[in-house]
Motif scaffolding. Structure first.
Motif, short mmCIF file in Angstrom:
data_model
loop_
_atom_site.label_atom_id
_atom_site.label_comp_id
_atom_site.label_asym_id
_atom_site.label_seq_id
_atom_site.Cartn_x
_atom_site.Cartn_y
_atom_site.Cartn_z
N ALA A 53 0.84 -1.21 0.00
CA ALA A 53 0.00 0.00 0.00
C ALA A 53 0.87 1.25 0.00
O ALA A 53 0.56 2.24 -0.68
CB ALA A 53 -0.93 -0.01 1.21
N SER A 57 -0.49 2.98 -3.22
CA SER A 57 -1.70 3.73 -2.87
C SER A 57 -1.39 5.20 -2.64
O SER A 57 -0.25 5.58 -2.38
CB SER A 57 -2.33 3.16 -1.58
OG SER A 57 -2.84 1.87 -1.77
N GLU A 141 -9.93 -0.14 -3.09
CA GLU A 141 -8.49 0.11 -2.96
C GLU A 141 -7.80 -1.05 -2.26
O GLU A 141 -6.69 -1.45 -2.66
CB GLU A 141 -8.25 1.41 -2.18
CG GLU A 141 -6.79 1.79 -2.03
CD GLU A 141 -6.09 2.06 -3.35
OE1 GLU A 141 -4.85 2.11 -3.37
OE2 GLU A 141 -6.80 2.23 -4.38
#
Length: 208
Positions: A53, A57, A141
């Motif tokens: 992540a 992200s 996500e």
């Protein structure tokens, strides 16, 4: 006219052992098979997810995932806490009432957090307005990241379960974990606690 066999069944007088006789099959009684406890994400799997992540992200999502994995707060609580709720020196994240908002069941609490989780909490406060935080967006996500990391499907709530399972496995009492999670009872927390895939099955404790 009722036959003697049926009359005996009505009166509760059955000559045969009901556990051996075919009449027992008419009852169609089944004892539910207990389901094994679901597996939790292991600490190693959580670390793999968080690292991926951080890599792919937006900062707001990466901070949210680290915050949830390190404190087990609900996503709705994450949307509403403030920087003043973080006591980095004492290592506590406080969930308290806000104007126009209360947490689930009005259960406010202090949650112990690490230095890294405190930093993630501060980072999330600064970046949460830059990402979409509705349930669907967060779910999408997580799936995007976990697929890239080669992990099984899970939700943000599973990060909460993983935290609870890890702190309990490391010695925290079920009652204490229940308080930190903001549960209404220990029975609810018992359903949260999971076993780790890499953990022992307990067979070594069986008598030889």
């Amino acid at each position: 006219m009722v036959c003697p066999r049926e009359r005996g069944k009505i009166k509760g007088l059955i000559a045969h052992n009901p556990f051996k006789h075919e009449d027992f099959e008419e009852l169609k009684l089944r004892e539910a098979r207990p389901k094994p406890n679901a597996l939790a994400l292991s600490p190693k799997q959580v670390d793999v997810f968080l690292a991926k992540a951080d890599e792919m992200s937006k900062p707001g999502y990466a901070a949210l995932f680290r915050l949830t994995a390190g404190s087990a707060i609900r996503i709705d609580e994450a949307r509403h806490y403030e920087a003043s709720d973080i006591d980095q020196q004492r290592g506590l994240l406080t969930i308290t009432p806000k104007k126009g908002w209360t947490t689930k069941g009005y259960r406010y609490r202090d949650i112990p957090i690490s230095k890294d989780t405190a930093e993630a909490a501060f980072a999330f406060v600064k970046t949460r307005d830059t990402v979409t935080l509705d349930d669907k967006a967060v779910w999408n996500e997580i799936q995007r990241v976990r697929k890239a990391a080669g992990l099984p499907q899970f939700s943000i709530h599973d990060l909460r379960r993983a935290w609870a399972s890890a702190v309990h496995a490391n010695g925290a009492s079920l009652k204490q974990v229940s308080v930190w999670l903001g549960h209404s009872s220990v029975q609810v927390t018992e359903r949260y606690i999971r076993v780790f895939e890499t953990g022992s099955s307990g067979h070594e404790f069986l008598p030889r």
